[in-house]
Design an enzyme around this catalytic site. Structure first.
Site, mmCIF file in Angstrom:
data_model
loop_
_atom_site.group_PDB
_atom_site.id
_atom_site.type_symbol
_atom_site.label_atom_id
_atom_site.label_comp_id
_atom_site.label_asym_id
_atom_site.label_seq_id
_atom_site.Cartn_x
_atom_site.Cartn_y
_atom_site.Cartn_z
ATOM 1 N N ARG A 35 0.809 -1.266 0.129
ATOM 2 C CA ARG A 35 -0.082 -0.116 0.115
ATOM 3 C C ARG A 35 0.851 1.229 0.025
ATOM 4 O O ARG A 35 2.156 1.177 0.246
ATOM 5 C CB ARG A 35 -0.826 -0.163 1.424
ATOM 6 C CG ARG A 35 -1.922 -1.266 1.293
ATOM 7 C CD ARG A 35 -2.815 -1.116 2.383
ATOM 8 N NE ARG A 35 -3.454 -2.214 2.577
ATOM 9 C CZ ARG A 35 -3.906 -3.008 3.648
ATOM 10 N NH1 ARG A 35 -3.488 -2.743 4.830
ATOM 11 N NH2 ARG A 35 -4.675 -4.114 3.458
ATOM 12 N N ARG A 49 -12.847 -8.909 1.472
ATOM 13 C CA ARG A 49 -12.504 -9.096 2.828
ATOM 14 C C ARG A 49 -13.810 -9.268 3.776
ATOM 15 O O ARG A 49 -13.645 -9.934 4.583
ATOM 16 C CB ARG A 49 -11.977 -7.659 2.967
ATOM 17 C CG ARG A 49 -10.387 -7.871 2.573
ATOM 18 C CD ARG A 49 -9.606 -6.510 2.421
ATOM 19 N NE ARG A 49 -8.320 -6.789 1.798
ATOM 20 C CZ ARG A 49 -7.136 -6.909 2.425
ATOM 21 N NH1 ARG A 49 -7.267 -6.874 3.662
ATOM 22 N NH2 ARG A 49 -5.948 -7.082 1.673
ATOM 23 N N ARG A 59 -10.983 3.399 5.540
ATOM 24 C CA ARG A 59 -9.338 3.278 5.373
ATOM 25 C C ARG A 59 -8.764 3.693 3.960
ATOM 26 O O ARG A 59 -7.884 4.292 3.793
ATOM 27 C CB ARG A 59 -8.993 1.847 5.925
ATOM 28 C CG ARG A 59 -7.507 1.684 5.882
ATOM 29 C CD ARG A 59 -6.845 0.302 6.559
ATOM 30 N NE ARG A 59 -7.138 -0.835 5.535
ATOM 31 C CZ ARG A 59 -6.984 -1.851 5.977
ATOM 32 N NH1 ARG A 59 -6.605 -2.376 7.013
ATOM 33 N NH2 ARG A 59 -7.122 -2.725 5.090
#
Ligand SMILES: Nc1nc2c(ncn2[C@@H]2O[C@H](COP(=O)(O)OP(=O)(O)O)[C@@H](O)[C@H]2O)c(=O)[nH]1
Ligand SMILES: Nc1ncnc2c1ncn2[C@@H]1O[C@H](COP(=O)(O)OP(=O)(O)O)[C@@H](O)[C@H]1O
Length: 396
Positions: free
Chosen positions: A173, A277, A266
């Site tokens: 990320r 997820r 996020r």
């Protein structure tokens, strides 16, 4: 059983069939129908201790799959068979933190690996003096706040907690650093390392491969810090089944809606990844209820109160396993002979120089509180000096 093979036997063991050159001392230990020959051999610029097995039934050499991190060869070693399961290897001319090793030849871990791999297997485990506090395994669905809680711990206790840096095949990320948050790696490389036994556990999570290398955990525990692992539920199950004696904590969200909100807020995943997820989160929340898997379940509703509860759990374990120091400090030991005594005591005949300039000629290893073992370190060793050729050891 367990005696050193006489030299004439070794010479007759079709040694010629083996092309490795012996550069240091060689030991041969008989376990049933097999003779384990442990010797130094050159591998590039380094000299490692290698293992080969002479099978009496087939009268042939077998080169086993060697798991664990191999010791570097010094000037030779002594070997002693313990409980027909493992060889205690004491390296000559070594510092105490690298002097005692275990070569598991028929331990439960090695038996299991023989079945999985279908080959002859041996596994190295380094002996470590004393006990580091138990590692902490933290699991929970993506977005629940595991990383946030671990960051807080690392910031508040930098000298007492260390993060086990996992390997992953997922892309980094934006703010993630290689070697800090993860070791970002190629799938083919990671798969080879898994086959080579370098991982304590691994799992396929959200379509990527994640795994904890043995080295990642050992690097933290060797420094005397408490190791913190952030791994998924499958990984937690594997660690539970391993020799790593850890505390298992599952972090759960106050509600599924809140979990979804945090994950989206996020902003690190695509919509498709968020969906994946969330689907996996339901399964993980279910699996976490498996009896005997997690020792504690913490609800991460208010971050500060969850963090306080986490700290309380860690503090309650801290007194149970204090970092103990060996009874003697040895800088270098030149081992001549080791032998087993009753009550888990092993005598090491050696010349050993300590920090106080005294010379110990007889050291005793107390192995009654050994913990762990391959694929990790063997912890809980204690060393006493029994006899002194110099001064400074009065009262031991
Ligand atoms: N089994 C296993 N799971 C891991 C490891 N490292 C991370 N994970 C898990 O992989 C999942 C995804 O991690 P990550 O991609 O960082 O996403 P995040 O959980 O949303 O921050 C999480 O459940 C982690 O706990 C590992 O070494 N082994
Ligand atoms: N108790 C909490 N309340 C509200 N937001 C939180 C809480 N804990 C974590 N977060 C936020 O939720 C998001 C996911 O947290 P993160 O630590 O990345 O989760 P994980 O590592 O479990 O995937 C982050 O943006 C974080 O700031």
């Amino acid at each position: 059983m367990g005696e050193e093979a006489p030299e004439y036997l070794l010479n007759n063991l079709e040694l010629a069939a083996c092309d490795s050159e012996s550069t240091g001392c060689r030991t041969a230990t008989i376990v049933g129908n097999k003779t384990y020959v442990v010797e130094g051999s050159e591998d590039g610029s380094k000299s490692w201790i290698n293992v080969k097995i002479f099978d009496k039934l087939t009268r042939s050499w077998v080169f086993p799959t060697v798991l664990g991190i191999k010791p570097v060869q010094q000037k030779g070693h002594s070997a002693l068979l313990l409980k027909n399961e493992q060889l205690l290897i004491v390296k000559m001319d070594s510092t105490l933190d690298d002097c005692i090793w275990f070569l598991e030849v028929d331990s439960p871990f090695v038996k299991e690996q023989k079945e999985i791999l279908g080959t002859e297997v041996v596994a190295w485990s380094k002996g470590v003096i004393g006990n580091a506090p138990k590692p902490i395994v933290i699991s929970g669905p993506s977005g629940v706040g595991k990383g946030t809680l671990i960051n807080k711990l690392m910031k508040e206790f930098p000298s007492r907690c260390g993060f086990s840096v996992s390997h992953t095949t997922r892309a980094p990320r934006e703010k993630e650093l290689d070697g800090v948050h993860y070791h970002f790696t190629e799938r083919s490389i990671m798969e080879k390392d898994i086959r080579d036994g370098k991982f304590l556990e691994f799992a396929s999570v959200h379509g990527n491969l994640y795994g904890t290398s043995i080295e990642a955990v050992e690097a933290v525990t060797d420094s005397g810090k408490r190791c913190i692992l952030d791994i998924d539920v499958q990984g937690a199950k594997s660690v539970r089944a391993s020799s790593l004696d850890a505390i298992f904590i599952f972090i759960t969200p106050p509600s599924f809606e809140e979990l979804e909100k945090r994950l989206r807020a996020r902003g690190t995943e695509t919509e498709e990844q968020v969906q994946k997820r969330l689907r996996n989160a339901r399964a993980e929340l279910d699996e976490a209820k498996s009896p005997g898997l997690f020792d504690h379940i913490l609800v991460n509703d208010d971050l500060e109160s969850c963090y306080e509860n986490l700290k309380k759990l860690l503090a309650s374990d801290e007194t149970a396993d204090p970092l103990c120091q060996p009874s003697v400090k040895i800088l270098k030991a030149h081992v001549s002979h080791i032998e087993s005594k009753a009550d888990h005591k092993t005598l090491i005949h050696c010349s050993a120089s300590g920090t106080n300039a005294a010379t110990h000629s007889l050291l005793m290893l107390d192995m009654s509180s050994l913990k762990g073992g391959a694929p990790g370190r063997t912890r809980g060793l204690d060393v006493y000096a029994l006899e002194s050729l110099g001064d400074g050891l009065n009262g031991i």
